[in-house]
Design an enzyme around this catalytic site. Structure first.
Site, PDB file in Angstrom:
ATOM      1  N   CYS A   8     -21.671  36.788  -8.529  1.00 48.38           N
ATOM      2  CA  CYS A   8     -21.252  35.574  -9.240  1.00 48.38           C
ATOM      3  C   CYS A   8     -19.754  35.329  -9.058  1.00 48.38           C
ATOM      4  O   CYS A   8     -18.995  36.218  -8.676  1.00 48.38           O
ATOM      5  CB  CYS A   8     -21.596  35.697 -10.721  1.00 48.38           C
ATOM      6  SG  CYS A   8     -21.624  34.107 -11.580  1.00 48.38           S
ATOM      7  N   ASP A 127     -25.324  39.773 -21.264  1.00 48.56           N
ATOM      8  CA  ASP A 127     -23.913  40.008 -20.994  1.00 48.56           C
ATOM      9  C   ASP A 127     -23.266  40.585 -22.250  1.00 48.56           C
ATOM     10  O   ASP A 127     -23.823  40.494 -23.347  1.00 48.56           O
ATOM     11  CB  ASP A 127     -23.247  38.680 -20.601  1.00 48.56           C
ATOM     12  CG  ASP A 127     -21.949  38.861 -19.822  1.00 48.56           C
ATOM     13  OD1 ASP A 127     -21.497  40.015 -19.660  1.00 48.56           O
ATOM     14  OD2 ASP A 127     -21.380  37.847 -19.383  1.00 48.56           O
TER      15      ASP A 127
END
Length: 208
Positions: A8, A127
């Site tokens: 990412c 996350d």
């Protein structure tokens, strides 16, 4: 089991090409202006053009308005939208477009309830919780909090790097691991050695 890898925070064409050569199955483009890995619409379109058809293009958005989401879908043409803010299930589902729902691991997060609410998501991404930032913090959370029995696609993020990803895969058995800062030389600039080491470590333990 097998595990996929998402790199990412891609900001450069050369990094997009390198990550694909290294074996990444997904690349993430951050279209959130407060991120140090932010890319604008023109940059995102240019990056999308070099992402192969067998690699997932994921655009990360944080509390974007409805019209901007539609514009991203139309102009960037990603495979998936990753909603990484405070978006409701109704908001995420209204576009009739494949999406990932990112969940930050607050102490009181009810994973089962979230899985029911986002039942039609491509996957749920977990996350670390930070009250001041929507991801990209490099912080870890307790992987033991994640369910081993589940009926959703689990994506593990949060402080992963080449040194700890094998332990993370062994502990959480995710379907995909997601990394950004852990494979960088500076924000938005990917380090080829770290990218390859991360992918190799993740896949080696998954194959055991």
């Amino acid at each position: 089991m097998s595990v996929q890898v998402k790199i990412c925070g891609i900001t450069r064409v050369e990094d997009a090409l390198m990550a694909q050569r290294a074996g990444a199955e997904a690349l993430g483009l951050v279209m959130y202006s407060k991120s140090s890995r932010y890319v604008n619409m023109q940059q995102a379109i240019a990056l999308r053009e070099v992402i192969a058809s067998d690699t997932l293009c994921v655009v990360l958005l944080v509390n974007a308005d409805k019209e901007f989401v539609k514009q991203v879908i139309t102009e960037v043409k990603p495979d998936l939208i990753q909603f990484h803010g405070d978006e409701s299930a109704d908001f995420c589902q209204q576009f009739d477009f494949p999406f990932i729902r990112a969940l930050r691991m607050r102490d009181d997060l009810d994973i089962s309830a979230e899985a029911r609410a986002y039942y039609n998501a491509y996957g749920l991404l977990f996350d670390a919780w930070n009250p001041d930032q929507y991801g990209g913090t490099g912080e870890q959370f307790d992987w033991q909090r994640l369910p081993t029995e589940r009926d959703f696609h689990l994506i593990l993020a949060g402080g992963l790097n080449p040194l700890n990803v094998a332990e993370a895969v062994a502990a959480a058995r995710p379907d995909m691991v997601d990394v950004s800062g852990g494979v960088e030389s500076s924000p938005g600039i990917k380090d080829e050695h770290k990218v390859r080491a991360f992918i190799n470590s993740a896949k080696a333990v998954a194959e055991q």
